[in-house]
Write an enzyme that holds these catalytic residues in place. Structure first.
Site, PDB file in Angstrom:
ATOM      1  N   CYS A   1       0.855  -1.197   0.000  1.00  0.00           N
ATOM      2  CA  CYS A   1       0.000   0.000   0.000  1.00  0.00           C
ATOM      3  C   CYS A   1       0.890   1.245   0.000  1.00  0.00           C
ATOM      4  O   CYS A   1       1.747   1.400   0.858  1.00  0.00           O
ATOM      5  CB  CYS A   1      -0.882  -0.014   1.242  1.00  0.00           C
TER       6      CYS A   1
ATOM      7  N   CYS B   1      -3.453   7.504  -1.745  1.00  0.00           N
ATOM      8  CA  CYS B   1      -4.768   7.536  -2.418  1.00  0.00           C
ATOM      9  C   CYS B   1      -5.880   8.043  -1.511  1.00  0.00           C
ATOM     10  O   CYS B   1      -6.856   8.613  -2.002  1.00  0.00           O
ATOM     11  CB  CYS B   1      -5.144   6.159  -2.926  1.00  0.00           C
TER      12      CYS B   1
ATOM     13  N   THR C   1      -4.551   4.892   7.170  1.00  0.00           N
ATOM     14  CA  THR C   1      -3.489   4.591   6.210  1.00  0.00           C
ATOM     15  C   THR C   1      -2.619   5.816   5.964  1.00  0.00           C
ATOM     16  O   THR C   1      -3.126   6.873   5.587  1.00  0.00           O
ATOM     17  CB  THR C   1      -4.130   4.121   4.889  1.00  0.00           C
TER      18      THR C   1
ATOM     19  N   GLU D   1      -0.536   1.915   9.010  1.00  0.00           N
ATOM     20  CA  GLU D   1      -1.817   2.336   9.577  1.00  0.00           C
ATOM     21  C   GLU D   1      -1.576   2.819  11.000  1.00  0.00           C
ATOM     22  O   GLU D   1      -0.641   2.362  11.664  1.00  0.00           O
ATOM     23  CB  GLU D   1      -2.830   1.184   9.612  1.00  0.00           C
TER      24      GLU D   1
ATOM     25  N   HIS E   1     -12.761   5.284  -3.293  1.00  0.00           N
ATOM     26  CA  HIS E   1     -11.754   4.357  -2.748  1.00  0.00           C
ATOM     27  C   HIS E   1     -12.024   2.915  -3.219  1.00  0.00           C
ATOM     28  O   HIS E   1     -11.093   2.125  -3.354  1.00  0.00           O
ATOM     29  CB  HIS E   1     -11.673   4.455  -1.225  1.00  0.00           C
TER      30      HIS E   1
ATOM     31  N   TYR F   1      -9.204   0.437  -5.440  1.00  0.00           N
ATOM     32  CA  TYR F   1      -8.771  -0.950  -5.241  1.00  0.00           C
ATOM     33  C   TYR F   1      -8.687  -1.722  -6.556  1.00  0.00           C
ATOM     34  O   TYR F   1      -8.010  -2.742  -6.628  1.00  0.00           O
ATOM     35  CB  TYR F   1      -9.706  -1.657  -4.253  1.00  0.00           C
TER      36      TYR F   1
ATOM     37  N   CYS G   1      -4.793  -0.491  -7.228  1.00  0.00           N
ATOM     38  CA  CYS G   1      -3.659  -0.812  -6.345  1.00  0.00           C
ATOM     39  C   CYS G   1      -3.545  -2.310  -6.085  1.00  0.00           C
ATOM     40  O   CYS G   1      -2.453  -2.871  -6.144  1.00  0.00           O
ATOM     41  CB  CYS G   1      -3.739  -0.035  -5.036  1.00  0.00           C
TER      42      CYS G   1
ATOM     43  N   GLU H   1      -7.128  -5.783   4.186  1.00  0.00           N
ATOM     44  CA  GLU H   1      -7.666  -4.515   3.704  1.00  0.00           C
ATOM     45  C   GLU H   1      -8.560  -4.731   2.488  1.00  0.00           C
ATOM     46  O   GLU H   1      -9.497  -3.967   2.245  1.00  0.00           O
ATOM     47  CB  GLU H   1      -6.546  -3.532   3.381  1.00  0.00           C
TER      48      GLU H   1
END
Ligand code: SF4
Ligand code: FE
Length: 485
Positions: free
Chosen positions: A100, A104, A191, A257, A292, A296, A299, A447
């Site tokens: 990650c 974003c 994050t 995180e 978001h 995904y 990413c 996640e």
């Protein structure tokens, strides 16, 4: 020019006065901390690639606010093409970091806030959009990282924010004067929070009038007085303290995180984007989550590319690449991964302009994208573990491998095909372990389930967006019950 170099980004982090805790101690120097640094490197990569000739056309874009070339992570999407390029950029970043890369959440927050503050001002006569745009101009001009922070701890899930026995379980306004507001509460699983210059708060659920103190959005510097960061543990995180590049699986990059606590934090009036306008809380949550969920589709796919590559490489190192079932499993992994990408691209292509000029993804397709993400990376990880072999979780450490007495045993007995050094096999196995069970598994596995909302949140949105009445009508027409109008 607005763009910062990766080195300048590191320098800017050193100037922040963040209150960070880890393992029961205050962290004095976040930038050089071996547990934190890989996550900083991942964010730094967003700066580095923006200055790389091969990638700058994807990583940068002309700002809709200033006309200057800016990092795409700070951009307001101005077309469906921009939405597609966002997903492509995220896939590229996933391929380069295998984890990650954190930036974003801020990009998704600014895009959601732009359209919502505009529409809120139109309907209620408030003045938040100008506050938001001047904040964003500052972010773009200085190429800053924003932590988009939505998730509250939520306490008893059966109770609304105002019904909680502890009123701080959702972040709330505790007082207000002509200069600004004071807020208290926390945001969980944040994050990249410690790698960010600014923290941008949004509510976590749709609010009713009774919850209006919880309908709050704002942005403040990450080192504002009253903010405390408590670092989140990751599986195998203390391996980073051992100094072994093999055992960590991915020595350079990681995710991050934190639990972020707001203990009566002052927010100046010009940084407030929502203050008790509970009617718009739901729209902000839905749009941020929608963006978001689109993210995904980029990413996770990029990280998936690395994992598929590692599995295929391991098959070769093991001498199993020719087996038909192995070839088929790799095809299956590719199929699943590209299906995720297809959803990310599709919800972008079907995006539309909102009244503020910023483009929004197709909500139904974005939610379908994330719903698939709650499943396919698990299957891809299962197949990667199948191909890699059980040695991935039973292999001795690098220290044993380097030891003059026992190292030769490891070199001899953990060898696969001739011509491939045992060390290469160990490195590749540790990479698979890192993505499926280790530090990167935060971003790739769990996640995928809970990030951007747990599976049920997408199913609610899918039910809401699907227009089932239209489908029933189609069936009635075809079956001769209704006539076409
Ligand atoms: Fe970006 Fe993916 Fe990390 Fe979210 S999980 S911040 S979309 S890399
Ligand atoms: Fe996420």
């Amino acid at each position: 020019m607005a763009l910062k170099t990766a080195e300048k980004y590191l320098e800017s982090l050193r100037k922040l006065d963040l209150k960070v805790w880890m393992f029961g101690e205050k962290v004095q120097n976040i930038v050089d901390h071996p547990v934190i640094r890989p996550s900083i490197n991942s964010v730094a990569k967003t700066y580095e690639l923006a200055q790389n000739d091969a990638h700058s056309s994807l990583m940068t874009v002309a700002s809709s606010l200033s006309g200057e070339r800016i990092n795409r992570f700070t951009h307001l999407h101005q077309s469906a093409g921009d939405l597609v390029n966002k997903v492509k950029m995220q896939r590229l970043m996933g391929q380069k970091t295998a984890t990650c890369f954190q930036r974003c959440v801020g990009m998704d927050a600014i895009n959601a806030l732009d359209s919502v503050t505009y529409e809120m001002d139109l309907k209620l006569g408030t003045k938040y959009h100008a506050n938001f745009r001047s904040f964003l101009r500052y972010i773009q001009d200085n190429d800053l990282v924003v932590d988009g922070a939505m998730t509250d701890p939520k306490g008893d899930r059966s109770l609304r924010p105002s019904q909680q026995p502890d009123p701080d379980m959702y972040l709330r306004i505790v007082s207000q004067n002509s200069d600004g507001i004071v807020v208290r509460g926390a945001k969980a699983h944040q994050t990249g929070a410690i790698n960010s210059h600014e923290i941008c708060i949004m509510p976590t659920v749709a609010m009713t009038e009774a919850d209006k103190d919880y309908a709050v959005s704002f942005a403040i510097p990450s080192d504002s007085s009253g903010i405390t960061y408590i670092y989140g543990r990751q599986s195998c995180d203390t391996r980073k303290l051992e100094g072994s590049s093999i055992d960590v699986g991915n020595a350079l990059y990681g995710g991050q995180e934190a639990l972020v606590v707001f203990d009566d934090v002052f927010v100046p009036r010009d940084r407030v984007f929502m203050c008790r306008e509970f009617q718009f809380s739901g729209a902000l949550v839905e749009r941020f989550a929608g963006y978001h969920r689109q993210s995904y589709g980029g990413c996770k796919v990029g990280v998936g590319d690395v994992l598929i590559g590692a599995a295929a490489q391991m098959a070769e190192y093991n001498g199993a690449a020719g087996a038909s079932h192995v070839k088929d499993k790799i095809i299956e992994m590719i199929h699943l991964n590209e299906t995720l990408y297809s959803c990310g691209i599709a919800c972008s292509c079907q995006g539309h302009r909102t009244p503020s000029g910023t483009y929004l993804i197709d909500m139904l397709l974005a939610n379908v994208c994330k719903q698939n993400v709650t499943r396919y990376p698990y299957e891809i990880a299962r197949l990667a573990e199948d191909i890699a072999g059980g040695l991935m979780v039973t292999m001795p450490s690098e220290k044993d491998f380097r030891h003059p007495e026992i190292g030769p045993y490891i070199e001899k007995y953990l060898k696969g095909v001739a011509g491939v050094p045992t060390e290469h096999r160990m490195r590749m196995l540790r990479l698979v372990e890192n993505i499926t069970l280790g530090c990167a598994a935060v971003g790739y596995r769990t996640e995928s389930m809970h990030g951007a909302g747990s599976p049920q949140a997408q199913r609610i949105m899918i039910a809401r967006q699907a227009n089932l009445e239209h489908k029933k009508k189609l069936a009635r027409i075809i079956s001769g019950i209704d006539r076409e109008e």
